[in-house]
Design a protein around this motif. Sequence first.
Motif, PDB file in Angstrom:
ATOM      1  N   LEU A 160       4.190  11.429   6.154  1.00 52.52           N
ATOM      2  CA  LEU A 160       3.105  11.251   6.422  1.00 52.52           C
ATOM      3  C   LEU A 160       2.894  12.503   7.619  1.00 52.52           C
ATOM      4  CD1 LEU A 160       2.305   8.723   8.551  1.00 52.52           C
ATOM      5  CD2 LEU A 160       3.470   8.661   9.926  1.00 52.52           C
ATOM      6  N   PRO A 161       1.432  12.869   7.384  1.00 50.17           N
ATOM      7  CA  PRO A 161       0.874  14.288   8.674  1.00 50.17           C
ATOM      8  C   PRO A 161       1.873  14.546   9.649  1.00 50.17           C
ATOM      9  CG  PRO A 161      -0.827  12.942   7.852  1.00 50.17           C
ATOM     10  CD  PRO A 161       0.167  12.176   7.220  1.00 50.17           C
ATOM     11  N   PRO A 175       6.613  -3.928   6.929  1.00 50.43           N
ATOM     12  CA  PRO A 175       7.399  -2.786   7.093  1.00 50.43           C
ATOM     13  C   PRO A 175       6.698  -1.739   6.685  1.00 50.43           C
ATOM     14  CG  PRO A 175       8.802  -5.267   6.144  1.00 50.43           C
ATOM     15  CD  PRO A 175       6.704  -5.368   6.448  1.00 50.43           C
ATOM     16  N   VAL A 176       7.241  -0.193   6.780  1.00 50.87           N
ATOM     17  CA  VAL A 176       6.748   0.838   6.900  1.00 50.87           C
ATOM     18  C   VAL A 176       8.207   1.628   6.386  1.00 50.87           C
ATOM     19  CG1 VAL A 176       5.546   2.510   7.256  1.00 50.87           C
ATOM     20  CG2 VAL A 176       4.537   0.566   8.555  1.00 50.87           C
ATOM     21  N   ALA A 191       2.008  -6.620   2.526  1.00 48.46           N
ATOM     22  CA  ALA A 191       3.548  -6.991   2.628  1.00 48.46           C
ATOM     23  C   ALA A 191       3.689  -5.604   3.076  1.00 48.46           C
ATOM     24  CB  ALA A 191       4.515  -7.145   1.339  1.00 48.46           C
ATOM     25  N   CYS A 192       3.973  -4.455   2.932  1.00 42.50           N
ATOM     26  CA  CYS A 192       4.685  -3.100   2.871  1.00 42.50           C
ATOM     27  C   CYS A 192       3.922  -2.131   2.885  1.00 42.50           C
ATOM     28  CB  CYS A 192       5.793  -2.950   1.845  1.00 42.50           C
ATOM     29  SG  CYS A 192       6.904  -1.785   2.240  1.00 42.50           S
ATOM     30  N   VAL A 193       3.926  -1.022   4.208  1.00 45.80           N
ATOM     31  CA  VAL A 193       3.226   0.561   3.162  1.00 45.80           C
ATOM     32  C   VAL A 193       4.649   1.269   3.184  1.00 45.80           C
ATOM     33  CG1 VAL A 193       1.883   2.057   4.549  1.00 45.80           C
ATOM     34  CG2 VAL A 193       1.646  -0.049   5.063  1.00 45.80           C
ATOM     35  N   LEU A 202       0.466  -1.221   0.016  1.00 42.34           N
ATOM     36  CA  LEU A 202      -0.247   0.208  -0.063  1.00 42.34           C
ATOM     37  C   LEU A 202       0.975   1.324  -0.208  1.00 42.34           C
ATOM     38  CD1 LEU A 202      -2.889  -1.106   2.820  1.00 42.34           C
ATOM     39  CD2 LEU A 202      -2.713  -1.209   0.177  1.00 42.34           C
ATOM     40  N   LEU A 203       0.475   2.246  -0.927  1.00 40.64           N
ATOM     41  CA  LEU A 203       1.056   3.542  -0.649  1.00 40.64           C
ATOM     42  C   LEU A 203       0.101   4.705  -0.860  1.00 40.64           C
ATOM     43  CD1 LEU A 203       3.838   4.635  -2.887  1.00 40.64           C
ATOM     44  CD2 LEU A 203       1.764   6.231  -3.503  1.00 40.64           C
TER      45      LEU A 203
END
Length: 131
Positions: free
Chosen positions: A92-93, A113-114, A85-87, A65-66
């Motif tokens: 990020l506000p 993981p982010v 799986a990953c962001v 996800l983006l």
Amino acid sequence: GGGSGGGGKAAGSGSTSSDVFATAAAVTTDTSCMTAPTYVNAVLQATRCKVKKLHESHPHRPIVLLGWSVSALLACEIAQTEKIACVVCLGLPTYGLDGPVESCTSLEGVKCPVFFVVGAHSRMSSVVAVQ
């Protein structure tokens, strides 16, 4: 936000496990009369539904996800309950209408993981606040 669900295969020939499919979750109801919290919940519901459909049609493919700004928070929110799986968070506000945000509950239950991308001159977030 909006957009129609669809897919575009990444450059390359044939179908491999590394093909990328761009997709968007669409809010299918009339948004003109929605309050902000109602709209956010509709976006979360539509995205969760899209993630579940992608898992059904491509069970062995990872989903990344983006999100940009507030959408990054929504992506993290979804990653708390769905198999992601990953962001990737583009900005990020960490500053809201009332000043600095003390904590971000959207990140507390994320198990994947982010990756954070924060611009050096961003007015909505800072590297120090994201850390």
